[in-house]
Design a protein around this motif. Structure first.
Motif, PDB file in Angstrom:
ATOM      1  N   UNK A  45      12.003  64.865 -23.560  1.00 23.97           N
ATOM      2  CA  UNK A  45      11.352  64.317 -24.735  1.00 23.97           C
ATOM      3  C   UNK A  45      11.531  62.825 -24.921  1.00 23.97           C
ATOM      4  N   UNK A  46      12.088  62.157 -23.927  1.00 22.91           N
ATOM      5  CA  UNK A  46      12.346  60.718 -24.015  1.00 22.91           C
ATOM      6  C   UNK A  46      11.218  59.949 -23.333  1.00 22.91           C
ATOM      7  N   UNK A  47      10.856  58.808 -23.911  1.00 25.73           N
ATOM      8  CA  UNK A  47       9.904  57.900 -23.277  1.00 25.73           C
ATOM      9  C   UNK A  47      10.673  56.656 -22.856  1.00 25.73           C
ATOM     10  N   UNK A  48      10.747  56.454 -21.546  1.00 26.13           N
ATOM     11  CA  UNK A  48      11.522  55.356 -20.976  1.00 26.13           C
ATOM     12  C   UNK A  48      10.582  54.451 -20.196  1.00 26.13           C
ATOM     13  N   UNK A  66     -10.369  67.623 -26.414  1.00 21.02           N
ATOM     14  CA  UNK A  66     -10.488  67.515 -27.873  1.00 21.02           C
ATOM     15  C   UNK A  66      -9.352  66.684 -28.439  1.00 21.02           C
ATOM     16  N   UNK A  67      -8.140  66.942 -27.962  1.00 18.15           N
ATOM     17  CA  UNK A  67      -6.974  66.191 -28.432  1.00 18.15           C
ATOM     18  C   UNK A  67      -7.143  64.692 -28.175  1.00 18.15           C
ATOM     19  N   UNK A  68      -7.757  64.358 -27.041  1.00 21.26           N
ATOM     20  CA  UNK A  68      -7.914  62.959 -26.642  1.00 21.26           C
ATOM     21  C   UNK A  68      -9.226  62.348 -27.139  1.00 21.26           C
ATOM     22  N   UNK A  86       2.682  57.883 -27.454  1.00 22.42           N
ATOM     23  CA  UNK A  86       3.596  58.142 -28.563  1.00 22.42           C
ATOM     24  C   UNK A  86       3.294  59.467 -29.249  1.00 22.42           C
ATOM     25  N   UNK A  87       2.013  59.757 -29.422  1.00 21.05           N
ATOM     26  CA  UNK A  87       1.598  61.027 -30.037  1.00 21.05           C
ATOM     27  C   UNK A  87       2.027  62.214 -29.180  1.00 21.05           C
ATOM     28  N   UNK A  88       1.833  62.109 -27.876  1.00 22.12           N
ATOM     29  CA  UNK A  88       2.201  63.200 -26.970  1.00 22.12           C
ATOM     30  C   UNK A  88       3.710  63.410 -26.956  1.00 22.12           C
ATOM     31  N   UNK A  89       4.470  62.329 -26.999  1.00 23.30           N
ATOM     32  CA  UNK A  89       5.930  62.458 -27.055  1.00 23.30           C
ATOM     33  C   UNK A  89       6.351  63.164 -28.342  1.00 23.30           C
ATOM     34  N   UNK A  90       5.765  62.741 -29.465  1.00 24.32           N
ATOM     35  CA  UNK A  90       6.188  63.273 -30.760  1.00 24.32           C
ATOM     36  C   UNK A  90       5.706  64.707 -30.976  1.00 24.32           C
ATOM     37  N   UNK A  91       4.465  65.005 -30.566  1.00 26.91           N
ATOM     38  CA  UNK A  91       3.888  66.316 -30.847  1.00 26.91           C
ATOM     39  C   UNK A  91       4.361  67.382 -29.863  1.00 26.91           C
ATOM     40  N   UNK A 137       8.722  52.526 -26.391  1.00 27.53           N
ATOM     41  CA  UNK A 137       9.589  53.469 -25.694  1.00 27.53           C
ATOM     42  C   UNK A 137      10.912  53.643 -26.419  1.00 27.53           C
ATOM     43  N   UNK A 138      11.573  54.759 -26.115  1.00 28.68           N
ATOM     44  CA  UNK A 138      12.906  54.994 -26.672  1.00 28.68           C
ATOM     45  C   UNK A 138      13.932  54.083 -26.007  1.00 28.68           C
TER      46      UNK A 138
END
Length: 217
Positions: free
Chosen positions: A27-30, A123-125, A181-186, A204-205
């Motif tokens: 779940x981390x964005x680096x 649809x999401x995109x 960011x949305x994909x990381x959070x959702x 990023x985190x």
């Protein structure tokens, strides 16, 4: 979730990676930043199993990637890893929906299930009305979002992105940043991103800096 220890790589006499250690959590964005020639893309390709290191070890979800070869490695990559590159690499003869579906077909997932998942991602995109369009009928930003959907189709553990905004204008680059960011959070999606884009790195985190084949901070 991803761990690599003492990764080295030479091309001839040129030492590109000089013993890189890296860990990325679920779940981390680096982001990895650094000047051209620092070894960022080489590292990303090795971690993504597209290339092999001269030495060192890589684990993804406690699986030693070094032990995998041939079809087993290809199947592992298809199931667990997604890729987004600077140039989208969409197949021109296929529609957006078909391009997104290809990794699912390769994985042997039933075609109806793949199509449903692909439409959900479109649809999401914000691309549901572009499902039957071929790449030459899509804008650059739309093509890159199709490439992101393709990377997501098999619900990978991690997405490796190599300069994903490098071929986009500032408006489309900003949209892609927000999408990551949305994909990381959702979805708790894990990302490892090589980028020169400071705005993307700032989202990023963590940001890792590479210089001369090593991570310096």
């Amino acid at each position: 979730m991803l761990k690599a220890v003492n990764i080295t790589r030479k091309y001839g006499q040129l030492e590109v990676l000089k013993g890189v250690d890296i860990e990325v959590n679920k779940g981390e964005m680096v982001s990895i930043v650094g000047s051209s020639g620092a070894g960022k893309s080489t590292l990303l390709h090795i971690l993504g199993t597209l290339d092999r290191p001269d030495s060192g070890s890589i684990w993804l979800n406690n699986q030693s990637v070094d032990e995998l070869r041939g079809e087993k490695l290809a199947a592992f990559r298809n199931q667990h890893i997604g890729f987004v590159f600077q140039f989208h690499h969409l197949l021109p003869e296929f529609s957006a929906l078909e391009n997104i579906s290809i990794p699912g077909w390769i994985a042997g997932t039933p075609k109806k299930q793949v199509a449903t998942r692909a439409m959900e991602l479109l649809s999401l995109l914000g691309l549901a009305d572009r499902a039957e369009h071929k790449p030459n009928q899509l804008s650059g930003g739309e093509q890159q979002r199709v490439a992101v959907a393709r990377a997501l189709i098999n619900q990978p553990d991690i997405i490796f992105a190599d300069e994903p905004t490098g071929n986009l204008d500032s408006a489309n680059a900003k949209e892609l940043h927000q999408l990551f960011g949305t994909l990381r959070d959702r979805f708790n999606q894990t990302f490892l991103i090589v980028t020169h884009n400071e705005e993307l790195a700032a989202l990023s985190d963590r940001t890792l800096h590479m210089k001369d084949g090593v991570i310096v901070s």
